[in-house]
Scaffold this active site. Structure first.
Site, PDB file in Angstrom:
ATOM      1  N   LYS A  10       0.825  -1.201   0.000  1.00 43.45           N
ATOM      2  CA  LYS A  10       0.000   0.000   0.000  1.00 43.45           C
ATOM      3  C   LYS A  10       0.867   1.262   0.000  1.00 43.45           C
ATOM      4  O   LYS A  10       2.075   1.200   0.263  1.00 43.45           O
ATOM      5  CB  LYS A  10      -0.918  -0.034   1.215  1.00 43.45           C
ATOM      6  N   PHE A  61     -16.839   3.747   2.987  1.00 45.14           N
ATOM      7  CA  PHE A  61     -15.633   2.930   2.826  1.00 45.14           C
ATOM      8  C   PHE A  61     -15.011   3.174   1.456  1.00 45.14           C
ATOM      9  O   PHE A  61     -13.789   3.281   1.330  1.00 45.14           O
ATOM     10  CB  PHE A  61     -15.943   1.444   3.007  1.00 45.14           C
ATOM     11  N   ARG A  90      -0.266 -14.757   5.115  1.00 40.37           N
ATOM     12  CA  ARG A  90      -1.115 -14.000   6.054  1.00 40.37           C
ATOM     13  C   ARG A  90      -0.514 -14.026   7.464  1.00 40.37           C
ATOM     14  O   ARG A  90      -0.580 -13.039   8.185  1.00 40.37           O
ATOM     15  CB  ARG A  90      -2.545 -14.530   6.022  1.00 40.37           C
ATOM     16  N   THR A  96      -4.624  -7.592  10.780  1.00 43.71           N
ATOM     17  CA  THR A  96      -5.011  -6.441   9.972  1.00 43.71           C
ATOM     18  C   THR A  96      -4.838  -5.130  10.743  1.00 43.71           C
ATOM     19  O   THR A  96      -4.434  -4.127  10.175  1.00 43.71           O
ATOM     20  CB  THR A  96      -6.480  -6.583   9.513  1.00 43.71           C
ATOM     21  N   ARG A 107       3.308  -6.265   9.960  1.00 41.59           N
ATOM     22  CA  ARG A 107       2.530  -5.183  10.575  1.00 41.59           C
ATOM     23  C   ARG A 107       2.925  -4.947  12.027  1.00 41.59           C
ATOM     24  O   ARG A 107       2.890  -3.817  12.504  1.00 41.59           O
ATOM     25  CB  ARG A 107       1.039  -5.491  10.466  1.00 41.59           C
ATOM     26  N   ASN A 128      -2.026  -0.013   7.299  1.00 44.60           N
ATOM     27  CA  ASN A 128      -1.441  -1.293   7.703  1.00 44.60           C
ATOM     28  C   ASN A 128      -0.464  -1.878   6.686  1.00 44.60           C
ATOM     29  O   ASN A 128      -0.213  -3.077   6.678  1.00 44.60           O
ATOM     30  CB  ASN A 128      -2.527  -2.293   8.080  1.00 44.60           C
ATOM     31  N   HIS A 131      -1.717  -5.555   1.877  1.00 44.90           N
ATOM     32  CA  HIS A 131      -2.902  -6.408   1.771  1.00 44.90           C
ATOM     33  C   HIS A 131      -2.422  -7.798   1.370  1.00 44.90           C
ATOM     34  O   HIS A 131      -1.519  -7.926   0.537  1.00 44.90           O
ATOM     35  CB  HIS A 131      -3.855  -5.876   0.694  1.00 44.90           C
TER      36      HIS A 131
END
Length: 161
Positions: A10, A61, A90, A96, A107, A128, A131
């Site tokens: 991101k 959103f 993950r 998250t 993270r 964060n 993704h």
């Protein structure tokens, strides 16, 4: 197909110059980029990527995601590794919500401890860094949005060899 997954670095990861460091977390687990690209996020790609969230959480959103991404640099990446790569990635990425991510995760180590409460008060999405797809269906859908020239059949051939 289970030997690949998708991540999206991101804008906050790129702005903070964390790309190499993030990739090194995956390399420590023998997970490497198979294909990646530096792109400028468009409204169309953001809306397609977050379609399920927009449907669930509404127009606010969508507006928040466009503010966070639109016109900014992102790096979509197809990662390759062993079986169960989706869950492995993950786990490496972490929770998250960065304030709840464990030490040793991307993270948890590199996030700035952002949380949903603060983000909600500021009418923005939680920052964060990355993704990570959560299923094979999401991997295919998200690669189709960000890296549409990727050929899944070449991965299937490699897996059979």
């Amino acid at each position: 197909m289970s030997e690949i997954t998708f991540v999206l670095l991101k804008p906050d990861a790129i702005e903070r110059k964390l790309v190499r460091e993030i990739i090194s977390y995956f390399a420590d687990y023998n997970i490497f980029p198979k294909l990646f690209d530096l792109q400028t996020a468009t409204a169309e790609k953001i809306t397609a990527h977050y379609a399920e969230h927009i449907k669930k959480f509404g127009i606010e959103f969508e507006l928040e995601s466009r503010i966070m991404f639109e016109g900014k640099a992102v790096i979509p990446i197809v990662l390759a590794g062993s079986n169960d790569i989706i869950q492995s990635v993950r786990n490496i990425v972490g929770a998250t919500e960065p304030s709840k991510a464990e030490h040793g995760t991307i993270r948890g180590d590199l996030g700035k401890g952002d949380n949903y409460e603060k983000a909600d008060l500021e009418h923005r999405l939680v920052a964060n860094l990355i993704h990570a797809s959560d299923s094979e269906m999401a991997v295919k859908r998200e690669i189709g949005i960000w890296l549409p020239d990727f050929h899944f059949d070449s991965c299937e051939k490699e897996a059979r060899q």
